[in-house]
Design a protein around this motif. Structure first.
Motif, PDB file in Angstrom:
ATOM      1  N   LEU A 127      42.846  49.568  64.282  1.00 13.19           N
ATOM      2  CA  LEU A 127      43.675  50.633  63.736  1.00 13.19           C
ATOM      3  C   LEU A 127      43.756  51.726  64.786  1.00 13.19           C
ATOM      4  O   LEU A 127      42.741  52.301  65.159  1.00 13.19           O
ATOM      5  N   VAL A 128      44.946  51.945  65.315  1.00  7.22           N
ATOM      6  CA  VAL A 128      45.089  52.994  66.324  1.00  7.22           C
ATOM      7  C   VAL A 128      46.269  53.885  65.962  1.00  7.22           C
ATOM      8  O   VAL A 128      47.234  53.439  65.336  1.00  7.22           O
ATOM      9  N   VAL A 129      46.156  55.146  66.344  1.00  9.32           N
ATOM     10  CA  VAL A 129      47.184  56.117  65.994  1.00  9.32           C
ATOM     11  C   VAL A 129      47.682  56.796  67.249  1.00  9.32           C
ATOM     12  O   VAL A 129      46.887  57.136  68.138  1.00  9.32           O
ATOM     13  N   ASP A 130      48.984  56.977  67.317  1.00 10.91           N
ATOM     14  CA  ASP A 130      49.596  57.741  68.391  1.00 10.91           C
ATOM     15  C   ASP A 130      48.958  59.138  68.415  1.00 10.91           C
ATOM     16  O   ASP A 130      48.798  59.761  67.365  1.00 10.91           O
ATOM     17  N   PRO A 131      48.569  59.629  69.603  1.00  7.69           N
ATOM     18  CA  PRO A 131      47.870  60.916  69.637  1.00  7.69           C
ATOM     19  C   PRO A 131      48.697  62.081  69.087  1.00  7.69           C
ATOM     20  O   PRO A 131      48.142  63.106  68.706  1.00  7.69           O
ATOM     21  N   LYS A 132      50.014  61.930  69.036  1.00  7.77           N
ATOM     22  CA  LYS A 132      50.826  62.993  68.459  1.00  7.77           C
ATOM     23  C   LYS A 132      51.067  62.774  66.964  1.00  7.77           C
ATOM     24  O   LYS A 132      51.874  63.455  66.341  1.00  7.77           O
ATOM     25  N   GLY A 133      50.427  61.756  66.421  1.00  4.69           N
ATOM     26  CA  GLY A 133      50.511  61.525  64.980  1.00  4.69           C
ATOM     27  C   GLY A 133      51.849  61.016  64.490  1.00  4.69           C
ATOM     28  O   GLY A 133      52.215  61.224  63.338  1.00  4.69           O
ATOM     29  N   ARG A 134      52.589  60.332  65.378  1.00  6.89           N
ATOM     30  CA  ARG A 134      53.920  59.898  64.960  1.00  6.89           C
ATOM     31  C   ARG A 134      53.949  58.481  64.406  1.00  6.89           C
ATOM     32  O   ARG A 134      54.888  58.120  63.701  1.00  6.89           O
ATOM     33  N   ALA A 135      52.958  57.687  64.770  1.00 12.63           N
ATOM     34  CA  ALA A 135      52.963  56.302  64.308  1.00 12.63           C
ATOM     35  C   ALA A 135      51.552  55.749  64.371  1.00 12.63           C
ATOM     36  O   ALA A 135      50.703  56.257  65.112  1.00 12.63           O
ATOM     37  N   CYS A 136      51.296  54.728  63.573  1.00 18.37           N
ATOM     38  CA  CYS A 136      50.012  54.052  63.691  1.00 18.37           C
ATOM     39  C   CYS A 136      50.248  52.560  63.734  1.00 18.37           C
ATOM     40  O   CYS A 136      51.281  52.063  63.277  1.00 18.37           O
ATOM     41  N   LEU A 137      49.306  51.858  64.333  1.00 20.95           N
ATOM     42  CA  LEU A 137      49.416  50.410  64.431  1.00 20.95           C
ATOM     43  C   LEU A 137      48.166  49.806  63.829  1.00 20.95           C
ATOM     44  O   LEU A 137      47.055  50.229  64.125  1.00 20.95           O
ATOM     45  N   ILE A 138      48.371  48.851  62.951  1.00 23.34           N
ATOM     46  CA  ILE A 138      47.236  48.169  62.331  1.00 23.34           C
ATOM     47  C   ILE A 138      47.384  46.685  62.661  1.00 23.34           C
ATOM     48  O   ILE A 138      48.460  46.118  62.502  1.00 23.34           O
ATOM     49  N   ALA A 139      46.322  46.115  63.207  1.00 23.55           N
ATOM     50  CA  ALA A 139      46.449  44.760  63.743  1.00 23.55           C
ATOM     51  C   ALA A 139      45.305  43.884  63.272  1.00 23.55           C
ATOM     52  O   ALA A 139      44.249  44.371  62.870  1.00 23.55           O
ATOM     53  N   SER A 140      45.547  42.577  63.323  1.00 25.36           N
ATOM     54  CA  SER A 140      44.504  41.618  63.003  1.00 25.36           C
ATOM     55  C   SER A 140      44.003  41.006  64.300  1.00 25.36           C
ATOM     56  O   SER A 140      44.575  41.231  65.370  1.00 25.36           O
ATOM     57  N   VAL A 141      42.948  40.218  64.210  1.00 25.54           N
ATOM     58  CA  VAL A 141      42.408  39.578  65.401  1.00 25.54           C
ATOM     59  C   VAL A 141      43.443  38.631  65.991  1.00 25.54           C
ATOM     60  O   VAL A 141      43.603  38.528  67.191  1.00 25.54           O
ATOM     61  N   GLU A 142      44.164  37.952  65.113  1.00 26.35           N
ATOM     62  CA  GLU A 142      45.156  37.008  65.608  1.00 26.35           C
ATOM     63  C   GLU A 142      46.543  37.363  65.082  1.00 26.35           C
ATOM     64  O   GLU A 142      46.692  37.753  63.929  1.00 26.35           O
ATOM     65  N   LYS A 143      47.506  37.273  65.912  1.00 24.71           N
ATOM     66  CA  LYS A 143      48.929  37.299  65.595  1.00 24.71           C
ATOM     67  C   LYS A 143      49.504  38.625  65.102  1.00 24.71           C
ATOM     68  O   LYS A 143      50.382  39.170  65.734  1.00 24.71           O
ATOM     69  N   ASN A 144      49.042  39.134  63.984  1.00 20.76           N
ATOM     70  CA  ASN A 144      49.819  40.183  63.326  1.00 20.76           C
ATOM     71  C   ASN A 144      49.542  41.597  63.825  1.00 20.76           C
ATOM     72  O   ASN A 144      48.393  41.990  63.992  1.00 20.76           O
ATOM     73  N   LYS A 145      50.632  42.351  63.998  1.00 19.90           N
ATOM     74  CA  LYS A 145      50.527  43.773  64.287  1.00 19.90           C
ATOM     75  C   LYS A 145      51.612  44.467  63.489  1.00 19.90           C
ATOM     76  O   LYS A 145      52.766  44.066  63.522  1.00 19.90           O
ATOM     77  N   LEU A 146      51.239  45.510  62.783  1.00 25.45           N
ATOM     78  CA  LEU A 146      52.221  46.252  62.011  1.00 25.45           C
ATOM     79  C   LEU A 146      52.218  47.698  62.472  1.00 25.45           C
ATOM     80  O   LEU A 146      51.157  48.287  62.668  1.00 25.45           O
ATOM     81  N   VAL A 147      53.427  48.240  62.638  1.00 26.74           N
ATOM     82  CA  VAL A 147      53.533  49.637  63.055  1.00 26.74           C
ATOM     83  C   VAL A 147      54.152  50.422  61.909  1.00 26.74           C
ATOM     84  O   VAL A 147      55.181  50.030  61.355  1.00 26.74           O
ATOM     85  N   TYR A 148      53.506  51.484  61.536  1.00 27.61           N
ATOM     86  CA  TYR A 148      54.042  52.387  60.520  1.00 27.61           C
ATOM     87  C   TYR A 148      54.426  53.697  61.196  1.00 27.61           C
ATOM     88  O   TYR A 148      53.647  54.242  61.969  1.00 27.61           O
ATOM     89  N   VAL A 149      55.611  54.184  60.885  1.00 26.88           N
ATOM     90  CA  VAL A 149      56.041  55.471  61.429  1.00 26.88           C
ATOM     91  C   VAL A 149      55.630  56.550  60.438  1.00 26.88           C
ATOM     92  O   VAL A 149      55.899  56.445  59.242  1.00 26.88           O
ATOM     93  N   LEU A 150      54.964  57.561  60.958  1.00 27.31           N
ATOM     94  CA  LEU A 150      54.509  58.658  60.102  1.00 27.31           C
ATOM     95  C   LEU A 150      55.385  59.872  60.368  1.00 27.31           C
ATOM     96  O   LEU A 150      55.694  60.172  61.516  1.00 27.31           O
ATOM     97  N   ASN A 151      55.775  60.525  59.334  1.00 29.06           N
ATOM     98  CA  ASN A 151      56.663  61.666  59.506  1.00 29.06           C
ATOM     99  C   ASN A 151      56.461  62.621  58.350  1.00 29.06           C
ATOM    100  O   ASN A 151      55.627  62.395  57.492  1.00 29.06           O
ATOM    101  N   ARG A 152      57.270  63.675  58.329  1.00 27.00           N
ATOM    102  CA  ARG A 152      57.187  64.524  57.151  1.00 27.00           C
ATOM    103  C   ARG A 152      58.579  64.774  56.602  1.00 27.00           C
ATOM    104  O   ARG A 152      59.545  64.762  57.358  1.00 27.00           O
ATOM    105  N   ASN A 153      58.653  64.979  55.314  1.00 27.03           N
ATOM    106  CA  ASN A 153      59.957  65.203  54.699  1.00 27.03           C
ATOM    107  C   ASN A 153      60.253  66.696  54.601  1.00 27.03           C
ATOM    108  O   ASN A 153      59.483  67.527  55.099  1.00 27.03           O
TER     109      ASN A 153
END
Lengths: 1209, 84
Positions: A127-153
């Motif tokens: 689990l790693v987060v962009d230092p400016k808090g704009r996105a995070c990436l959550i990954a598994s040991v094999e294959k999958n990586k998901l990126v979530y964009v974080l923002n404010r409304n």
């Protein structure tokens, strides 16, 4: 089979795990102050580091009922509050914030992305987060990586996008890091290996040529998708990544840490490589390569550095040099890397550098440490190694460089936080003859191992202990004026007089105070603005500020026997059973109420509550009489001394105290009547503020002496000091506000009182025999006391001496040089005039050597000398694996210490060149061991057991019985009891319960006449047994390596048949069922604890408590299983569990029932930890649940807390 | 027939999504590969299990973790020779 079990257990954690999976730092409260959030097991805890005192205190802790795998903190641009992202086994990403005002975690987002559970391709490992808090990436040991964009409304609320996929099949990820790219598109870096070719190539060439790649994934914020932007081969052994500051702060990019070297890499920069310095010294192997196992980057104003740690615990400071342009200004181009030795700290799972100049080390094993930076190693004499001298090409091996480890120069240890992790074995025993037993455990790893004694109690720090001329009966402290902050006098009452001491720089006797010194005192009170009263058996002395005295004499032939006071009211009881009541007038004088109340019996004690804020009087007087009743009398002007309510008791009351305390049910504060009885029982009842009714009585046995109660103040809250044979403190738990009653780790006191002075603001003064003691209580958050005795190596098992309070611990460490090898190496070095200095192993560890074992047997005395009193090192690369104290009938039942060892063991895949069973005789009452002989066996005997005057051992899959001979052990009989490897043996009668490493347990019966061992019942489920215990003759409780606890029972018929007299021929000839024994065990209870049980024992934990199962977990958990007695209770708790799981779903989104049934459905168990969540709920939800269950909130809370306090703490 | 096709499509989708989903023609080698890799991923993913093994081996957790991912590359060994 019935759908419900006949047996129900209530599972409760009494000490949560102390291993820290990960720790993160951030401003979670939204202020400039930094907090630390840690994940231990399923618990998420927020801590406040206090830079002024150099301490860390937990603020709030919550069980998320899921396995926390990763944590990350992030902050949206422009905000000053950090949020927490949690990666768990729920298949969901959770974002929580900490709300300081409510002291709770609040979940903001919960997004499902995959299956629950911990799987190869379900993200959550990284689990790693962009230092400016704009996105995070959550990954598994094999294959999958998901990126979530974080923002404010537009309402400034945090929003989270739907996930963007960056999957690539047949890719393994070793490490991930987010790049610091300023405000450009976020980039995430990964170390990856593609195994697709290796899987297709039967020759194995492809596998040998597998490349490790550093890959950049760019999140294009404009196009809203993720691209694999750049990849480049790195060192084949690379395993860790660290972010290098970018934007205005640095060159961006990553540090790639591999075996023996660290490389700086970025897509638009040259690579630079430095070696990881190796330790030099005569016992070190110069060929051994180090690997970075943890590290931290710290940014300061305009500069940054890394602290990287190797597996030895050595910290290295790594800095980057930048190219200067013609004007001497730094450019964004990297010139090189520099590395040098910093200091040595324990191997960490997380390192955190606080802005206030502290280093937090969440240790992998043993206590966590908190250090203060003395300096940053800027201008010391350590050799600095620069990348200039080394090629950056990963295929070129680097020339090794060496450094010499030394004592700490840059870091100063300010606090250690106790941690039992890893807890390897434990035993509940009462060696000190106190009323409650202690838990003895062996924990830790390597040279930081320890033997720990755990005891229920609060830590007391003593300030003064002074002997008095004679034995006092009571002590008070008092202020002179109502406005005074501190106490001015200590008043001591003796059998025939009273002594007044003044508190100042020194404590000395004063005589001109107006106190009557020729009579004993019953009570002292500061009354009104500036007057004092002293109550003595002959009357009441009212001392005015100008030392004038008004005396109220007791009536003729009667004396005062009990008194109660507060700052406006006085009540005294006369020997005739009359109660006289006084109130302070407007002019400050005491006015007697014109009627006296005659009680039915002799009054033993009285209590007046405090005057509530804004009122002129406390409206109740509690009167205890020797007819075993407590009466509440009204003090209201229109019903003075009228009866309000009566409470009948089991014995005469010895002390009463009306006191307002924080209350979990109402959320505010509630008046309680505390009652102490002559029988040593303590009761607490709620006193209704209006009607004076008493309700919700809770009882606890404190000790053999009459209970005395005193009102004290601890950590800003009102608490009750209850004295019986031991001192106890009743207080509200800091988190749950539930009432806690904990013994003090202190001498038995006869009297106590609150004490407040400039030196000690919240203290207590007490009398013990002829001594006056002043003490204070510093911590209320931990009610388990620990005492630690250092051990040499990783402990494996321990046993107690059959009679003496001594323990025998076997310890062994793999890949560590044994003392004899070390000595030989040192001799050699001395001959060559080399370096012979040895560093203390507790801080620096032992010198390592592959294939070597260091092992010893140590005798620990936990009571008197509190140290290791004897050690015996094993020779010839043998390592101890099992221990037992066995009485041999052939030697007139003399008890011998039997130790099983393995020679040249290899852990994975398991192999050895055989095992031995050593026999030792206890000498000098067990303080020394005499070696008798040893017997060679085929495999290391992993379990030993004294069985009917002989020795039963598990050697591989063989269960074998030995007798003691003159030269060696004599084999008597054996059987193949289980399919794989016997790891645990238990016995009752002629039955042996055999635990297998993979195949659960098998019951074996021993037929004495025929001398045969016959397995007759086994299990249908493969359980990877760690430890078992026989709960009764039929039932066994045990734990497995996946974190389950279970109870198995032998069917009655099979059990009876096995014990039938005769040869057992019918058992031998009975047909096996499905390639096993003829019978199968029945599962009685099953529960997932998440921690690996390392010991299970049937024991009592409190005086007068029932037998319960106490288990300890590998990560430091101490838990209990309490059997339910009534079916109604089971129904109630089942309903409560259901309501709680529905009303307050677990924080990280894991379904509670599925979590507790991780490997097999929960059976016959109630989750007490979930039930105790009830205390933490807001009031409206509490009421809602109470309404659903048709009970009152108070009733539910009482039931929950009774479950705990009746049997444990 | 359409049903059969849909089942097949569903299965294929599952196989693409969840590595290790078997099918009628799963070979022993494939099955073993999956079991081995799944096991290592599970050891790494459960923090108590990883630290249990690390203490057993006398190595830091990070080293054991790296070692296990390294072992995942190979899985259960080289594939069998294919006979065309």
């Amino acid at each position: 089979m019935a759908t419900t079990s006949h047996m129900f257990m209530y599972s409760l954690t009494i000490q949560p795990p102390t291993a820290i999976t990960q720790a993160i730092l951030g401003q979670f409260a939204g202020t400039r102050e930094q907090q630390i959030v840690t994940a231990s097991g399923s618990k998420l805890t927020i801590h406040r580091p206090d830079p002024t005192q150099g301490r860390i205190t937990p603020i709030f802790s919550q069980d998320v009922f899921g396995i926390i795998r990763s944590l990350a903190a992030f902050r949206l641009a422009g905000s000053n509050k950090d949020y927490i992202i949690i990666g768990t086994d729920s298949g969901r990403i959770t974002i929580v914030e900490y709300i300081p005002s409510a002291n709770r975690f609040n979940r903001i987002h919960l997004e499902t992305f995959g299956k629950s559970g911990i799987r190869r391709v379900v993200p959550g490992q990284y689990l790693v987060v962009d230092p400016k808090g704009r996105a995070c990436l959550i990954a598994s040991v094999e294959k999958n990586k998901l990126v979530y964009v974080l923002n404010r409304n537009s309402q400034a609320e945090l929003t989270i996008s739907s996930p963007l996929e960056a999957h690539k099949p047949q890719i393994l990820v070793f490490a991930m890091a987010a790049l610091d790219v300023g405000y450009e598109n976020p980039i995430f870096a990964a170390i990856e290996v593609d195994y697709s070719e290796s899987d297709q190539d039967p020759t194995g060439h492809a596998f040998e040529e597998v490349e490790k790649l550093l890959v950049y994934y760019e999140l294009d914020l404009g196009l809203n998708h993720v691209v694999r932007k750049w990849s480049d081969p790195v060192d084949r052994t690379a395993s860790m990544l660290f972010q290098v500051p970018g934007g205005a702060d640095g060159p961006s990019g990553v540090l790639v840490c591999a075996e023996d070297n660290i490389t700086y890499r970025h897509s638009n920069q040259d690579a630079f490589r430095v070696p990881i310095p190796r330790r030099s010294g005569s016992t070190e192997n110069p060929e051994r390569k180090r690997q970075i196992v943890s590290g931290v980057m710290h940014k300061m104003r305009g500069a940054f550095f890394f602290l990287l740690q190797t597996e030895d615990g050595d910290l290295f400071k790594l800095t980057l040099d930048m190219v200067e342009d013609d004007n001497g200004q730094l450019t964004g181009e990297v010139k090189g890397l520099k590395i040098k030795y910093f200091d040595t700290v324990p191997v960490a799972s997380s390192l955190l550098i606080l802005k206030s100049g502290f280093l937090y080390v969440a240790s992998e094993a043993g206590n966590h440490n908190f250090y203060q930076f003395e300096k940053l190693g800027d201008d010391d004499e350590e050799t600095e190694f620069s990348s200039d001298s080394f090629s950056a090409d990963p295929s070129v091996p680097v020339e090794p460089v060496y450094f010499r480890p030394r004592g700490a120069e840059n870091l100063n240890l300010v606090e250690t936080l106790n941690s039992l992790n890893p807890l390897i074995d434990s035993k509940v025993a009462n060696l000190t003859d106190e009323d409650a037993p202690q838990i003895y455990s062996v924990c830790g790893m390597g040279a930081r191992s320890s033997f720990r004694t755990l005891k229920h109690g609060l830590e007391v720090s003593e300030i003064v202990e002074s002997e008095l001329p004679s034995v006092p009966s009571a002590v008070w402290t008092t202020k002179l004026n109502r406005a005074d902050e501190f106490d001015a006098y200590i008043i001591l009452s003796f059998a025939n007089g009273t002594l007044v001491l003044s508190i100042g720089e020194t404590v000395e006797e004063v005589t001109d105070t107006g106190f009557l010194s020729t009579a004993p005192t019953l009570a002292v009170q500061q009354l009104g603005e500036d007057t004092l009263i002293q109550i003595h058996p002959r009357g009441i002395r009212h001392i005015l500020a100008d030392r004038r005295v008004n005396e109220w004499p007791a009536p003729q032939h009667r004396s005062i026997v009990a008194a109660a006071t507060n700052e406006r009211q006085v009540a005294v009881a006369l020997s005739s059973g009359e109660i006289v009541y006084f109130e302070m007038d407007v002019d400050g004088s005491l006015a007697e109420y014109d009627e006296r109340r005659q009680m039915s019996g002799t009054v033993t004690c009285l209590s007046l509550g405090e005057v509530p804020e804004g009122r002129v009087r406390s409206s109740f007087l509690a009167v205890g009489c020797d007819d075993s009743t407590v009466r509440i009398l009204s003090l209201d002007p229109d019903s003075t001394l009228e009866n309000k309510s009566v409470q009948a008791l089991t014995a005469a009351p010895s002390a009463l105290s009306i006191m307002s305390m924080a209350d979990s049910s109402s959320g505010g504060s509630t008046p309680y009547l505390h009652i102490g009885l002559y029988s040593g029982v303590y009761l607490r009842t709620v006193l209704d503020e209006v009607t004076g009714e008493l309700s919700d009585t809770r009882t606890r046995f404190l000790g053999a002496k009459p209970v005395k109660l005193f009102r004290v103040s601890v950590k800003g809250q009102t608490a009750v000091l209850a004295l019986s044979s031991r001192p106890w403190l009743g207080y509200s738990d800091i988190q749950t506000k539930g009432f806690m009653l904990t013994p003090l780790d202190y001498v038995g006191l006869e009297w106590g009182w609150n004490f407040s002075s400039e030196q000690c603001e919240e203290g207590m003064v007490g009398i013990q025999g002829q001594n006056l003691r002043i003490f204070s209580i510093e911590k209320l958050d931990n009610n388990m006391l620990q005492e630690s005795i250092p051990l040499s190596y990783t402990p494996r098992r321990f046993v107690q001496h059959p009679e003496q309070p001594l323990f025998y611990v076997i310890e062994s460490d793999n890949n560590i040089l044994s003392p004899s090898t070390r000595a030989t190496l040192l001799e050699d070095a001395k001959a060559r005039n080399g370096d012979v200095a040895m560093l203390p192993p507790e801080e620096f560890g032992y010198p390592r050597g592959t294939g070597h074992w260091a092992s010893c047997i140590q005798v620990v005395d936990p009571l008197i000398s509190k140290s290791v009193i004897y050690s015996l090192e094993l020779e010839d690369n043998e390592a101890a694996v099992s221990i037992a104290a066995v009485p041999f009938s052939s030697q007139d039942d003399e008890v011998f210490l039997v130790v099983g060892t393995g020679k040249d063991m290899i852990v994975s895949p398991p192999s050895s060149s055989g095992g031995f069973i050593h026999i030792y005789r206890f000498q000098e009452n067990g303080t020394e061991l005499e070696f008798i002989h040893k017997t060679k066996v085929e495999e290391p005997p992993l379990s030993l057991l004294g069985f009917q005057g002989r020795l039963a051992t598990g050697i591989g899959a063989n269960l074998r019985i030995y007798d003691l001979g003159m030269k060696q052990l004599l084999r008597k009989c054996q059987t193949v009891a289980t399919p794989n490897l016997i790891v645990d043996l238990q016995t009752q009668g002629s039955r042996i319960v055999v635990g297998d490493v993979r195949e659960s347990i098998t019951y074996v019966v021993y037929k004495y006449q025929e001398n045969v061992l016959i397995p007759f019942v086994d299990d249908s489920v493969p359980r990877w047994t760690t430890k078992t215990t026989m709960v009764d003759y039929e039932t066994t409780a045990g734990g497995d390596k996946f974190g389950n606890l279970w109870l198995l029972r032998c069917p009655r018929k099979a059990s009876d048949e096995a014990d039938e007299d005769g040869s057992g021929a019918h058992l031998i000839h009975e047909r096996g069922y499905l390639q096993g024994t003829p019978n199968r065990l029945e599962l009685m209870a099953h529960f997932y604890t998440q921690d690996i049980p390392t010991s299970v024992q049937k024991a009592q934990l409190v005086a007068g408590g029932r037998d319960i199962l106490v288990w300890t977990g590998f990560q430091g958990t101490v838990g209990i299983f309490v059997p339910f007695i009534s079916r109604e209770d089971v129904d109630f708790f089942q309903n409560l569990e259901m309501q709680l799981a529905a009303q307050t779903p677990p924080l990280a989104g894991r379904d509670h029932l599925i979590y507790r049934g991780y490997y097999a459905p929960v059976k016959g168990a109630i989750d007490g930890d979930l039930c105790e969540m009830y205390f933490l709920l807001p009031n409206d939800i509490k009421m809602m649940i109470a309404a659903e269950l048709d009970r009152s909130v108070r009733e539910i809370e009482r039931k929950i807390s009774d479950m705990r306090t009746r049997v444990a703490y | 027939m359409a049903d059969k096709l849909r089942t097949l499509q569903n299965l294929e989708a599952l196989q693409a999504r969840y590595v290790g989903t078997g099918h009628a023609d799963t070979t022993k080698y494939e099955w073993l590969q999956n079991i081995t890799r799944d096991s290592y991923a599970s050891y790494i993913g459960h923090p108590p299990l990883l630290s249990y093994m690390a203490v057993g081996m006398g190595e830091p957790k990070e080293k054991v973790r790296t070692m296990m991912i390294e072992k995942m590359i190979r899985g259960s060994g080289a594939p069998p020779e294919t006979q065309e």
